[in-house]
Write an enzyme that holds these catalytic residues in place. Structure first.
Site, mmCIF file in Angstrom:
data_model
loop_
_atom_site.group_PDB
_atom_site.id
_atom_site.type_symbol
_atom_site.label_atom_id
_atom_site.label_comp_id
_atom_site.label_asym_id
_atom_site.label_seq_id
_atom_site.Cartn_x
_atom_site.Cartn_y
_atom_site.Cartn_z
ATOM 1 N N TYR A 1 0.824 -1.212 0.000
ATOM 2 C CA TYR A 1 0.000 0.000 0.000
ATOM 3 C C TYR A 1 0.859 1.264 0.000
ATOM 4 O O TYR A 1 0.449 2.317 0.472
ATOM 5 C CB TYR A 1 -0.925 0.038 1.229
ATOM 6 C CG TYR A 1 -1.963 -1.070 1.314
ATOM 7 C CD1 TYR A 1 -2.137 -2.006 0.304
ATOM 8 C CD2 TYR A 1 -2.796 -1.156 2.428
ATOM 9 C CE1 TYR A 1 -3.085 -3.008 0.403
ATOM 10 C CE2 TYR A 1 -3.757 -2.157 2.529
ATOM 11 C CZ TYR A 1 -3.881 -3.084 1.513
ATOM 12 O OH TYR A 1 -4.831 -4.079 1.628
ATOM 13 N N LYS B 1 4.990 -14.493 2.451
ATOM 14 C CA LYS B 1 4.544 -15.173 1.231
ATOM 15 C C LYS B 1 5.729 -15.274 0.287
ATOM 16 O O LYS B 1 5.630 -15.030 -0.914
ATOM 17 C CB LYS B 1 3.369 -14.401 0.600
ATOM 18 C CG LYS B 1 2.649 -15.136 -0.516
ATOM 19 C CD LYS B 1 1.929 -16.405 -0.079
ATOM 20 C CE LYS B 1 1.598 -17.259 -1.291
ATOM 21 N NZ LYS B 1 0.923 -18.531 -0.929
ATOM 22 N N ASP C 1 -1.599 -17.638 3.412
ATOM 23 C CA ASP C 1 -2.792 -18.442 3.111
ATOM 24 C C ASP C 1 -3.022 -19.486 4.207
ATOM 25 O O ASP C 1 -4.138 -19.664 4.702
ATOM 26 C CB ASP C 1 -2.709 -19.070 1.712
ATOM 27 C CG ASP C 1 -1.337 -19.656 1.380
ATOM 28 O OD1 ASP C 1 -0.392 -19.473 2.183
ATOM 29 O OD2 ASP C 1 -1.210 -20.312 0.328
ATOM 30 N N ASP D 1 -3.936 -6.428 6.717
ATOM 31 C CA ASP D 1 -5.243 -5.832 6.447
ATOM 32 C C ASP D 1 -6.291 -6.935 6.365
ATOM 33 O O ASP D 1 -7.357 -6.873 6.997
ATOM 34 C CB ASP D 1 -5.165 -5.047 5.124
ATOM 35 C CG ASP D 1 -6.448 -4.319 4.792
ATOM 36 O OD1 ASP D 1 -7.252 -4.068 5.716
ATOM 37 O OD2 ASP D 1 -6.654 -3.992 3.602
ATOM 38 N N ASP E 1 -9.251 -8.325 9.432
ATOM 39 C CA ASP E 1 -10.699 -8.440 9.263
ATOM 40 C C ASP E 1 -11.175 -9.832 9.676
ATOM 41 O O ASP E 1 -12.222 -9.979 10.323
ATOM 42 C CB ASP E 1 -11.108 -8.177 7.808
ATOM 43 C CG ASP E 1 -11.538 -6.732 7.580
ATOM 44 O OD1 ASP E 1 -10.951 -5.846 8.232
ATOM 45 O OD2 ASP E 1 -12.451 -6.495 6.765
#
Ligand code: IPM
Ligand code: MG
Length: 366
Positions: free
Chosen positions: A138, A189, A222, A246, A250
C-alpha cells in the site's frame, strides 16, 4: 493537573457518532479517575469538508494537529466520492505524513460474546496483529498508462525497504516480549513473491536473533487463515505486511465477534508525532444517522489511546467497563445480536465505569 490534548476527527458515516460516544465515555472516566483530564478539540475534516472546500482537510492540516498528544479518529469513506480520494486525502495522509508505521490490532472474544467459532475455540482468541503501515503493498507507488487503449496498464508496486522491515520487526518483537506468552508468528509469502518478501524474511530473521527469549514461528499467509480458524490458541502476536495484515485483521475481527468492536492504533513508536486511534469498522453508510452503530470499537480504541498516553489504570478501567457490559448482555447493539442503540450502549458503559476496577487490560503496553 495536566490534561491530554486530543484531536478529534469524526470523519464520515458513523465515524462522528461513535467518536462522540467515545468522548462522552472518556469524560465520564476523567470524572472518576483521579488526575485524568482531557482537552478535546474537534476537526470537521472528511467528505463533507471536501464538498465545501475541494480537499479532505486543510492544506496545513498536519501542522494543525502535530502538537496534539493523540488523534481520535472515526472513519472515512463516502458512497459519492472515490475511495482513493477520501482515504489518501485524510486517513492515509495522516498515517503517512506522521510516519505512523506500526498499526496495532488487538483481538479478544470479549466475555459474553459468541463469535462464529465453537465456544472452546473462540475463547482461545487473544491476539495482537502488528501491521506494517507505511510501505509494502500500500505504498502508493505505481502508475497508469495508455488510458482507454487495449494496451492500458495499471501497476501497484510493493515496496519493501530494509529500514521499514527492521523497524516494524523490532516493534513486533518488543510487543510480543511484553506479553506473557512471548510468542511471535511472522507471516510471509516468500514462496510466491521472491524479492520483497524474501528481503522481509531475511531482515525479520536478523531482528528476531536479538530477542533470545522470544518464541518465533513462520506462516505463509494463506495457511495462516486456516490456523486462525482451526487453532486460535496457538497464536499470540502476529507480524505481517500492510496487505496481509489488512486481510488477517478483518478475519480476526469477525472471529472476535463483530467488526463493530475491532480497534486500531496507528503508532509512531518514536513518539516524534502524534499517534492515531480508530475503530476498524468503516463509515457504514447503511446505518449512518440511525443511532444504532456499535460504539464498543471506538471505546476499545479509546482504551488503547489511554495506554499510549501513559494512563494504564484508566485504560484498564475502561476495558473492564466494556467487558462488564458485554458480559451482562443486556445492552448490545444489533451487530452483536442485541437491540440497544448507540446511546444505550454508551450509557451502560458509563454506568459500569463507576463500578469497574482494574483487572483486565487492552492487552498492550503503553
Ligand atoms: C483498514 C481499512 C483501510 C486499510 C482501508 C479502508 C484503506 O481496510 O483499516 O484495514 O486497509 O488501511
Ligand atoms: Mg482493512
Amino acid at each position: 493537573m495536566s490534561s491530554h490534548k486530543i484531536a478529534v476527527i469524526g470523519g464520515d458515516g458513523i465515524g462522528p457518532e461513535v467518536v462522540e460516544a467515545g468522548v462522552k465515555v472518556l469524560e465520564a472516566l476523567a470524572a472518576v479517575e483521579p488526575g485524568l483530564a482531557f482537552d478535546f478539540r474537534r476537526f470537521d475534516w472528511g467528505s463533507d469538508y471536501y464538498r465545501r472546500n475541494g480537499r479532505m482537510m486543510p492544506q496545513d492540516g498536519l501542522t494543525q494537529i502535530e502538537g496534539f498528544d493523540a488523534i481520535y479518529f472515526g472513519s472515512v469513506g463516502d458512497p459519492n466520492l472515490p475511495d482513493d480520494i477520501t482515504l489518501w486525502g485524510l486517513r492515509l495522509a495522516i498515517c503517512q505524513g506522521f510516519d505512523q508505521y506500526a498499526n496495532v490490532r488487538p483481538t479478544r472474544l470479549l466475555p459474553g460474546l459468541t463469535g462464529p467459532l465453537r465456544p472452546e475455540l473462540g475463547k482461545q482468541i487473544d491476539w495482537v496483529i502488528v501491521r506494517e503501515n507505511s510501505e509494502g503493498e500500500y505504498a502508493g507507488v505505481g502508475g497508469r498508462a495508455h488510458r482507454g487503449l487495449p494496451i492500458e496498464v495499471g501497476m501497484d508496486v510493493a515496496v519493501f525497504t530494509r529500514t521499514g522491515i527492521e523497524r516494524i520487526a523490532r516493534f513486533a518483537c518488543d510487543l510480543a516480549m511484553s506479553r506473557p506468552r512471548k510468542l511471535l508468528t511472522v507471516v510471509t509469502k516468500s514462496n510466491a513473491q521472491r524479492h520483497g518478501m524474501v528481503l522481509w524474511d531475511e531482515v525479520v530473521r536478523e531482528v528476531v536473533r536479538d530477542h533470545p527469549g522470544l518464541t518465533v514461528d513462520w506462516m505463509l499467509v494463506d495457511a495462516m487463515t486456516q490456523r486462525m480458524v482451526n487453532k486460535p490458541g496457538s497464536i499470540d502476536t502476529v507480524l505481517a505486511t500492510n496487505l496481509h495484515a489488512d486481510i488477517l485483521s478483518d478475519l480476526a475481527a469477525a472471529l472476535g465477534g463483530s467488526l463493530g468492536i475491532g480497534s486500531t492504533s496507528n503508532m509512531d513508536p518514536s513518539r516524534n508525532r502524534p499517534s492515531m486511534f480508530e475503530p476498524i469498522h468503516g463509515s457504514a453508510f447503511d446505518i449512518t444517522g440511525k443511532g444504532v452503530a456499535n460504539p464498543l470499537g471506538a471505546f476499545w480504541t479509546a482504551s488503547l489511546m489511554l495506554d499510549h498516553l501513559g494512563e494504564p489504570a484508566a485504560a484498564r478501567r475502561l476495558m473492564v467497563a466494556i467487558e462488564t457490559v458485554t458480559d451482562r448482555g443486556e445492552y448490545l447493539s444489533p451487530d452483536l445480536g442485541g437491540v440497544a442503540n448507540t446511546a444505550e450502549v454508551t450509557a451502560a458503559v458509563i454506568a459500569a465505569l463507576s463500578g469497574a476496577n482494574s483487572t483486565s487490560s487492552s492487552g498492550l503496553p503503553g
